[in-house]
Motif scaffolding. Structure first.
Motif, PDB file in Angstrom:
ATOM      1  N   ILE A   1      10.157 -52.803 -91.855  1.00 30.39           N
ATOM      2  CA  ILE A   1      10.748 -51.566 -91.342  1.00 30.39           C
ATOM      3  C   ILE A   1      12.264 -51.643 -91.248  1.00 30.39           C
ATOM      4  O   ILE A   1      12.827 -52.631 -90.762  1.00 30.39           O
ATOM      5  CB  ILE A   1      10.164 -51.271 -89.941  1.00 30.39           C
ATOM      6  N   SER A   2      12.938 -50.588 -91.719  1.00 30.05           N
ATOM      7  CA  SER A   2      14.376 -50.471 -91.476  1.00 30.05           C
ATOM      8  C   SER A   2      14.685 -49.322 -90.522  1.00 30.05           C
ATOM      9  O   SER A   2      15.716 -49.297 -89.866  1.00 30.05           O
ATOM     10  CB  SER A   2      15.107 -50.283 -92.806  1.00 30.05           C
ATOM     11  N   GLU A   3      13.782 -48.351 -90.470  1.00 29.44           N
ATOM     12  CA  GLU A   3      13.960 -47.243 -89.533  1.00 29.44           C
ATOM     13  C   GLU A   3      12.619 -46.878 -88.926  1.00 29.44           C
ATOM     14  O   GLU A   3      11.590 -46.963 -89.597  1.00 29.44           O
ATOM     15  CB  GLU A   3      14.487 -45.998 -90.260  1.00 29.44           C
ATOM     16  N   LEU A   4      12.655 -46.446 -87.691  1.00 27.18           N
ATOM     17  CA  LEU A   4      11.425 -46.029 -87.030  1.00 27.18           C
ATOM     18  C   LEU A   4      11.748 -44.885 -86.078  1.00 27.18           C
ATOM     19  O   LEU A   4      12.708 -44.943 -85.316  1.00 27.18           O
ATOM     20  CB  LEU A   4      10.822 -47.206 -86.255  1.00 27.18           C
ATOM     21  N   LYS A   5      10.949 -43.834 -86.174  1.00 31.34           N
ATOM     22  CA  LYS A   5      11.178 -42.679 -85.314  1.00 31.34           C
ATOM     23  C   LYS A   5       9.847 -42.267 -84.677  1.00 31.34           C
ATOM     24  O   LYS A   5       8.819 -42.210 -85.361  1.00 31.34           O
ATOM     25  CB  LYS A   5      11.702 -41.524 -86.179  1.00 31.34           C
ATOM     26  N   ILE A   6       9.896 -42.007 -83.375  1.00 33.77           N
ATOM     27  CA  ILE A   6       8.681 -41.505 -82.715  1.00 33.77           C
ATOM     28  C   ILE A   6       8.579 -40.011 -82.971  1.00 33.77           C
ATOM     29  O   ILE A   6       9.468 -39.251 -82.595  1.00 33.77           O
ATOM     30  CB  ILE A   6       8.725 -41.778 -81.200  1.00 33.77           C
ATOM     31  N   MET A   7       7.533 -39.578 -83.641  1.00 35.79           N
ATOM     32  CA  MET A   7       7.333 -38.147 -83.866  1.00 35.79           C
ATOM     33  C   MET A   7       6.617 -37.513 -82.688  1.00 35.79           C
ATOM     34  O   MET A   7       6.890 -36.384 -82.316  1.00 35.79           O
ATOM     35  CB  MET A   7       6.514 -37.920 -85.136  1.00 35.79           C
ATOM     36  N   SER A   8       5.676 -38.254 -82.123  1.00 34.65           N
ATOM     37  CA  SER A   8       4.905 -37.711 -81.010  1.00 34.65           C
ATOM     38  C   SER A   8       4.317 -38.864 -80.223  1.00 34.65           C
ATOM     39  O   SER A   8       3.573 -39.682 -80.775  1.00 34.65           O
ATOM     40  CB  SER A   8       3.797 -36.803 -81.556  1.00 34.65           C
ATOM     41  N   PRO A   9       4.658 -38.989 -78.946  1.00 39.97           N
ATOM     42  CA  PRO A   9       4.127 -40.090 -78.147  1.00 39.97           C
ATOM     43  C   PRO A   9       2.675 -39.832 -77.781  1.00 39.97           C
ATOM     44  O   PRO A   9       2.160 -38.723 -77.983  1.00 39.97           O
ATOM     45  CB  PRO A   9       5.004 -40.053 -76.895  1.00 39.97           C
ATOM     46  N   SER A  10       2.027 -40.835 -77.255  1.00 38.85           N
ATOM     47  CA  SER A  10       0.634 -40.654 -76.834  1.00 38.85           C
ATOM     48  C   SER A  10       0.401 -41.257 -75.462  1.00 38.85           C
ATOM     49  O   SER A  10       0.906 -42.342 -75.169  1.00 38.85           O
ATOM     50  CB  SER A  10      -0.317 -41.310 -77.836  1.00 38.85           C
ATOM     51  N   ALA A  11      -0.344 -40.542 -74.649  1.00 38.45           N
ATOM     52  CA  ALA A  11      -0.866 -41.141 -73.426  1.00 38.45           C
ATOM     53  C   ALA A  11      -1.927 -42.170 -73.829  1.00 38.45           C
ATOM     54  O   ALA A  11      -2.344 -42.214 -74.992  1.00 38.45           O
ATOM     55  CB  ALA A  11      -1.476 -40.056 -72.538  1.00 38.45           C
ATOM     56  N   ILE A  12      -2.357 -42.979 -72.897  1.00 36.55           N
ATOM     57  CA  ILE A  12      -3.406 -43.952 -73.222  1.00 36.55           C
ATOM     58  C   ILE A  12      -4.712 -43.192 -73.426  1.00 36.55           C
ATOM     59  O   ILE A  12      -5.152 -42.445 -72.555  1.00 36.55           O
ATOM     60  CB  ILE A  12      -3.554 -44.992 -72.091  1.00 36.55           C
ATOM     61  N   PRO A  13      -5.316 -43.333 -74.607  1.00 36.79           N
ATOM     62  CA  PRO A  13      -6.538 -42.558 -74.888  1.00 36.79           C
ATOM     63  C   PRO A  13      -7.661 -42.929 -73.930  1.00 36.79           C
ATOM     64  O   PRO A  13      -7.715 -44.074 -73.461  1.00 36.79           O
ATOM     65  CB  PRO A  13      -6.904 -42.970 -76.316  1.00 36.79           C
ATOM     66  N   PRO A  14      -8.534 -41.990 -73.640  1.00 41.04           N
ATOM     67  CA  PRO A  14      -9.631 -42.237 -72.686  1.00 41.04           C
ATOM     68  C   PRO A  14     -10.681 -43.203 -73.224  1.00 41.04           C
ATOM     69  O   PRO A  14     -11.548 -43.632 -72.471  1.00 41.04           O
ATOM     70  CB  PRO A  14     -10.217 -40.845 -72.451  1.00 41.04           C
ATOM     71  N   PHE A  15     -10.641 -43.512 -74.506  1.00 38.34           N
ATOM     72  CA  PHE A  15     -11.536 -44.548 -75.062  1.00 38.34           C
ATOM     73  C   PHE A  15     -10.832 -45.125 -76.281  1.00 38.34           C
ATOM     74  O   PHE A  15      -9.894 -44.530 -76.807  1.00 38.34           O
ATOM     75  CB  PHE A  15     -12.916 -43.976 -75.439  1.00 38.34           C
ATOM     76  N   THR A  16     -11.271 -46.277 -76.725  1.00 36.32           N
ATOM     77  CA  THR A  16     -10.595 -46.919 -77.850  1.00 36.32           C
ATOM     78  C   THR A  16     -10.976 -46.237 -79.163  1.00 36.32           C
ATOM     79  O   THR A  16     -12.135 -45.888 -79.389  1.00 36.32           O
ATOM     80  CB  THR A  16     -10.938 -48.419 -77.946  1.00 36.32           C
ATOM     81  N   ILE A  17      -9.947 -46.071 -80.005  1.00 37.24           N
ATOM     82  CA  ILE A  17     -10.154 -45.390 -81.283  1.00 37.24           C
ATOM     83  C   ILE A  17     -10.551 -46.439 -82.308  1.00 37.24           C
ATOM     84  O   ILE A  17      -9.746 -46.869 -83.132  1.00 37.24           O
ATOM     85  CB  ILE A  17      -8.848 -44.682 -81.720  1.00 37.24           C
ATOM     86  N   GLN A  18     -11.775 -46.903 -82.217  1.00 38.90           N
ATOM     87  CA  GLN A  18     -12.270 -47.830 -83.236  1.00 38.90           C
ATOM     88  C   GLN A  18     -13.778 -47.699 -83.304  1.00 38.90           C
ATOM     89  O   GLN A  18     -14.400 -47.051 -82.460  1.00 38.90           O
ATOM     90  CB  GLN A  18     -11.849 -49.260 -82.922  1.00 38.90           C
TER      91      GLN A  18
ATOM     92  N   ASP B   1     -16.446 -49.576 -82.863  1.00 44.25           N
ATOM     93  CA  ASP B   1     -17.242 -49.934 -81.686  1.00 44.25           C
ATOM     94  C   ASP B   1     -16.461 -49.492 -80.451  1.00 44.25           C
ATOM     95  O   ASP B   1     -15.914 -50.285 -79.713  1.00 44.25           O
ATOM     96  CB  ASP B   1     -17.528 -51.435 -81.659  1.00 44.25           C
ATOM     97  N   THR B   2     -16.415 -48.164 -80.277  1.00 45.18           N
ATOM     98  CA  THR B   2     -15.623 -47.612 -79.177  1.00 45.18           C
ATOM     99  C   THR B   2     -16.302 -47.887 -77.844  1.00 45.18           C
ATOM    100  O   THR B   2     -17.523 -48.103 -77.785  1.00 45.18           O
ATOM    101  CB  THR B   2     -15.434 -46.102 -79.375  1.00 45.18           C
ATOM    102  N   ASP B   3     -15.510 -47.866 -76.775  1.00 48.20           N
ATOM    103  CA  ASP B   3     -16.073 -48.022 -75.441  1.00 48.20           C
ATOM    104  C   ASP B   3     -16.365 -46.661 -74.796  1.00 48.20           C
ATOM    105  O   ASP B   3     -16.714 -46.590 -73.629  1.00 48.20           O
ATOM    106  CB  ASP B   3     -15.113 -48.831 -74.553  1.00 48.20           C
ATOM    107  N   GLY B   4     -16.204 -45.590 -75.557  1.00 48.31           N
ATOM    108  CA  GLY B   4     -16.386 -44.250 -74.997  1.00 48.31           C
ATOM    109  C   GLY B   4     -17.832 -43.801 -75.043  1.00 48.31           C
ATOM    110  O   GLY B   4     -18.496 -43.938 -76.067  1.00 48.31           O
ATOM    111  N   GLY B   5     -18.332 -43.250 -73.933  1.00 46.89           N
ATOM    112  CA  GLY B   5     -19.680 -42.690 -73.907  1.00 46.89           C
ATOM    113  C   GLY B   5     -19.702 -41.336 -74.604  1.00 46.89           C
ATOM    114  O   GLY B   5     -18.666 -40.756 -74.917  1.00 46.89           O
ATOM    115  N   GLU B   6     -20.926 -40.843 -74.818  1.00 44.41           N
ATOM    116  CA  GLU B   6     -21.128 -39.585 -75.539  1.00 44.41           C
ATOM    117  C   GLU B   6     -20.327 -38.437 -74.931  1.00 44.41           C
ATOM    118  O   GLU B   6     -19.618 -37.706 -75.637  1.00 44.41           O
ATOM    119  CB  GLU B   6     -22.631 -39.277 -75.514  1.00 44.41           C
ATOM    120  N   ASP B   7     -20.399 -38.282 -73.610  1.00 40.59           N
ATOM    121  CA  ASP B   7     -19.775 -37.121 -72.978  1.00 40.59           C
ATOM    122  C   ASP B   7     -18.264 -37.113 -73.145  1.00 40.59           C
ATOM    123  O   ASP B   7     -17.665 -36.090 -73.477  1.00 40.59           O
ATOM    124  CB  ASP B   7     -20.116 -37.075 -71.485  1.00 40.59           C
TER     125      ASP B   7
END
Lengths: 607, 607
Positions: free
Chosen positions: B94-111, B113-119
């Motif tokens: 990387i030579s340049e990096l710009k934040i386009m849009s920050p994020s709060a901590i998601p309510p479950f992991t985006i992968q 084998d997520t830890d998020g329940g159905e609801d």
């Protein structure tokens, strides 16, 4: 299969073959002992020949138009060829004929110049759709659909379905609502567009989305509006306005190439909203012809960019004109010798309630060199000359002038421009002139509620240079009389419409993707935080988790079909349309429902 | 464009190029003065490398998962290659990096084998859709859509849109209704399917129609049912059942070839409804494995074609079995040595309320040659031997036997068959076994109303050989106790279902196209002429004007996606699904609406 061939495929190369065909009887003609039947299906018409003597048992006298029959026979060369149709060089000599389904006498003739009126054709839509024109329209629509899909697929767009049973968030048009049986006293709404869903798909990372999708608006219907209509709905991430314009002008070019075989090579002309209003009097100018509007005067509060416009007449010296907010003209080459009768007719035309002007002024530059004007008595020759110069009018031209309140007068001139173009044969349905209209105002002022309304929709972003104006000013309008001076009045939208031959065929925008700015927008539209949280909380929440910059567009498929099909009527391009009262004449719908259904839905009728 | 490349396209051939990319931060890993970021978009993941010392101004400490960033940098070869992903041989320095849009901590992991329940995943659907599995599902759905369109287009089918605001004609499932504002006290209904419209299109002569279209049913929701669902809806004219079977088994083969690269060469197996019920206990058998049901007894009133079936046991001599209406068995190779505990578990399983049997009998053919049975005390060795022979059971097999009332017992055995197959690992989600089920009964008997109901729908034609039975007998059932003897009971339908791995994925029929027969059908379903005229007058009218013989099919797209996607859950293949109460958890819909809206619609709430 009940057939070996369709009615559109036999030709000289099939001579001698034995074939079986099915279709509808278009005509029966008897010449002595020989009977000709034109057999019709979706693919064409084939002539059948019956030698009555050889087939005495055929139920010929029972046959009539629109019967469905199955025949077998041998393909033969015709003596009397019809080279206008692909099957016109052959006929089929029938050896067997079976009636598959008889027909009563249809309520109107199944041919292009039908004798059926609109109402009866709507009621018997399934018969109207048998006419060749209607078949062609349905086919055109499918071809457009295919061309759109092919282009978008090639550019990595994904067709993703969004839900139809959503949430009512009335803003702009009314929602159709659907009572829920499982959730007492609650309602779904049918989508006016998949707007928020496609934005959420961008939040999800599907960076190119499209859908050809039904949308619903419960509006008071005008001629040629449908409560359900079809959009080509598209959205992209990580793009700026320029990227969207390029992507989608090429989409429409690809469609026109595919279905009309017309190649549009130049980039689309781009007009600002101000330019369109200034030169054509509306934001969807018909550019198949020039006839630009000449502004003899500039109204106060709009057209920021036209203060020094070359058309302004300095000394008018004619009170009615002096007092008018706006004076606009068009110069029409070739109409300078219009007769008094023709001028009277035009004057009557602008006085019609739909146009609503009180009168019209003119200057005729006759081909004999004389100049005649309806107001020469009231002004100096210099003013007249100035006007002619401003119009750059040449001998043989007719200058038509309207004066009055800005909005009404400009609209009337826009209509008059189209009317004159029609008279002069300048609106050729086989010419296709596209353009982009850009730089719309973000807001319109709503005097009744003393607030702003979104000209496009509440998700449209202001121009990058206007974002700070929007964020750092409060939207409330302290003094209604001075709304023109509110900083929000001059905010421009990052929005674009595509116009084709005087119709808006698509529109879109770069979207707001910052939560703070979106909240400011809702506030500008008069919503309290509780209200916008209730209606759009899901979108505001989504904007907290990493949102790509995004934008999109939606095209009106029904309208695109009708223009490319050379018709003014979108109904002719919808298989089962509704009439102007939102009724399906064929189904006789809407209709009453059982009281049991109402009870289950926890609702009752009310006067 | 905010990017020059996506996160899925860089490889060794790009080494040295300067690129700009956008995406979501999947992970950040810090090793001393070096920071690695995995940048994610729809197309893949690219590793970014930051040398902190060289770029002291980068907002690194502010960054977190799911931030949207834009970076520029140079493509370099990785020292530590990851050959599992296409971009695994390179990284971007990387030579340049710009934040386009920050994020709060998601309510479950985006992968995956997520830890998020159905609801929580339903509520934050836009985040759930970021997971690779969900992205793959959405993509699969689009690929299936494309494959379907390509095949049907090639076979001259036209995609023709039918209306969504139609007429309520409840018959079978409940309609969702939409109050009309312009037509006081009248309602539209949302289509349960475009059935009558596609038939009218056939009447119009569009002989090959399709549509991938949303349909709506207001049913009490069960797990994995959606109030709105998508059908691949098709119809053809001038065809017989055989033509439809060929056309559409090739469609599904083309889809499977296209999205799974599996070529199915053989014609689909065809089972009559009776065969399916006799051998598998239901009309959508899972044919990935054999485990056919052996019928030790034939119940009285069904299975006309199985009177001499080879499996019938002659002398049972065991009262519980003698008294049972039905005795069915399955023989499971490799389970002959099941322990007492395993047998007890199986017995408990059939006693569960969902299965509802009182018990289960068995014969174990142990590998040591011993034969053990739960009922050997009650019957002769001959009977036992006869049963083993009928099952053609080999040593090492386990025979499971259920006895009781026909419907319940057969259903239970069908479930037990699937359960045993699951235990034995015979339900491989990567194996695809298709079949046609044919020759359904046209009617079912409705004891409550003492009338017939259409097993498929009221537009399905009887078999050609049964048409005269239908026309020349009255549908009324004089003696409810003797409904089995009514001639309508044995009428077979010209209908077909396609099953895939134990699921019905499509169903259709040859339609009635004769007015008289259609009226007889409506009468059989208990409708008076006024009622069927009111509801279906448009179709009966259409049948007076030359109707082609026609038939069609509708496939459940959601289900096809889930099976080809290797999942049991259709929700995972719908971008924005509803939960089991018909609620959209993300929108929080349905919801209350304004009283103004109710008033405009001439309705009010009622408890």
């Amino acid at each position: 299969m009940y057939r070996t061939h369709t009615c559109g495929e036999l030709s000289l190369k099939n001579i001698g073959e034995t074939v079986t065909m099915c279709g509808w009887i278009q005509t029966i003609r008897k010449f002595g002992a020989i009977v000709f039947i034109d057999l019709r299906d979706r693919y064409g018409i084939t002539q059948l020949l019956i030698q009555e003597e050889k087939l005495p048992d055929l139920p010929l006298s029972n046959l009539g138009r629109e019967f469905v029959i199955q025949i077998s026979g041998q393909v033969a060369e015709r003596s009397n060829k019809n080279l206008k149709i692909p099957t016109g060089e052959i006929e089929v000599i029938i050896s067997e004929l079976k009636i598959m389904s008889p027909s009563a006498i249809p309520p109107f003739t199944i041919q292009d110049d039908t004798d059926g009126g609109e109402d009866i054709r709507m009621k018997f839509r399934y018969l109207d759709l048998r006419r060749a024109t209607m078949q062609k329209n349905v086919l055109l629509r499918y071809k457009i659909n295919k061309a759109v899909r092919a282009y978008l697929d090639q550019h990595h767009f994904l067709d993703i379905e969004t839900p139809f049973l959503i949430k009512s968030t009335p803003e702009g048009a009314r929602d159709f609502v659907v009572p829920s049986r499982l959730n007492q006293h609650q309602f779904y709404a049918l989508p006016q567009s998949p707007q928020t869903f496609k934005q959420l798909l961008m939040v999800s990372g599907f960076d190119r989305y499209f859908q050809i999708v039904k949308c619903f608006r419960d509006e008071d219907l005008r001629a040629d509006r449908q409560p359900e209509f079809t959009q080509i709905d598209c959205e992209m991430s990580f793009v700026k306005q320029e990227d969207i314009l390029n992507m989608f002008e090429n989409l429409i070019k690809a469609v026109i190439k595919s279905v009309k075989n017309i190649e549009i090579l130049d980039p689309l002309p781009r007009l600002s909203w101000e330019e369109a209003m200034w030169f054509y009097g509306n934001d969807k100018p018909d550019l198949r012809f020039d006839l630009k509007i000449i502004n003899f005067k500039k109204p106060n509060h709009i057209f920021l960019n036209y203060s020094a416009a070359s058309s302004i007449v300095k000394k008018i010296g004619f009170k009615v004109f002096e007092d008018a907010e706006t004076i606009v003209a068009i110069a029409i080459p070739g109409a300078g010798d219009y007769s008094r009768k023709q001028m009277d007719e035009l004057t009557e035309w602008v006085k019609r309630p739909q146009i609503g002007m009180q009168g019209m002024a003119y200057i005729k530059l006759q081909t004999d060199g004389q100049i005649k004007s309806s107001f020469e008595k009231f002004c100096t020759p210099d003013t007249l000359k100035d006007m002619i110069d401003r119009c750059k009018a040449t001998p043989g031209s007719l200058i038509l002038i309207l004066a009055g309140k800005e909005e009404k007068t400009r609209k009337a001139m826009s209509e008059l421009r189209l009317e004159m173009a029609s008279k002069l044969g300048l609106r050729n349905p086989n010419t296709f002139k596209l353009a982009w209209i850009l730089d719309f105002p973000l807001f319109e002022y709503d005097a009744e509620e003393n607030r702003w309304v979104a000209r496009h929709h509440p998700f449209t972003s202001p121009k990058p240079e206007d974002i700070s104006t929007m964020l750092h000013n409060e939207p409330q309008i302290a003094n209604p009389d001075a709304y023109l001076e509110h900083p929000y009045y001059n905010i421009k939208a990052n929005a674009y419409d595509m116009v084709l031959n005087g119709n808006e065929i698509g529109g879109g925008s770069i979207r707001i993707f910052q939560k703070e700015l979106q909240e400011k927008m809702f506030a500008a539209l008069g919503m309290q935080p509780e209200e916008y949280q209730h209606k759009f909380g899901f979108l505001l929440n989504a904007f907290e988790y990493g949102v790509p910059p995004h934008g999109g567009i939606a095209f009106g498929l029904d309208r695109i079909c009708s223009i490319l099909g050379g018709s003014d009527t979108i109904r002719d391009f919808i298989a089962f349309p509704k009439n102007n009262s939102g009724r399906d004449m064929m189904l006789d719908s809407p209709s009453t429902i059982d009281s049991k259904q109402l009870t289950e839905l926890f609702i009752q009728l009310k006067s």
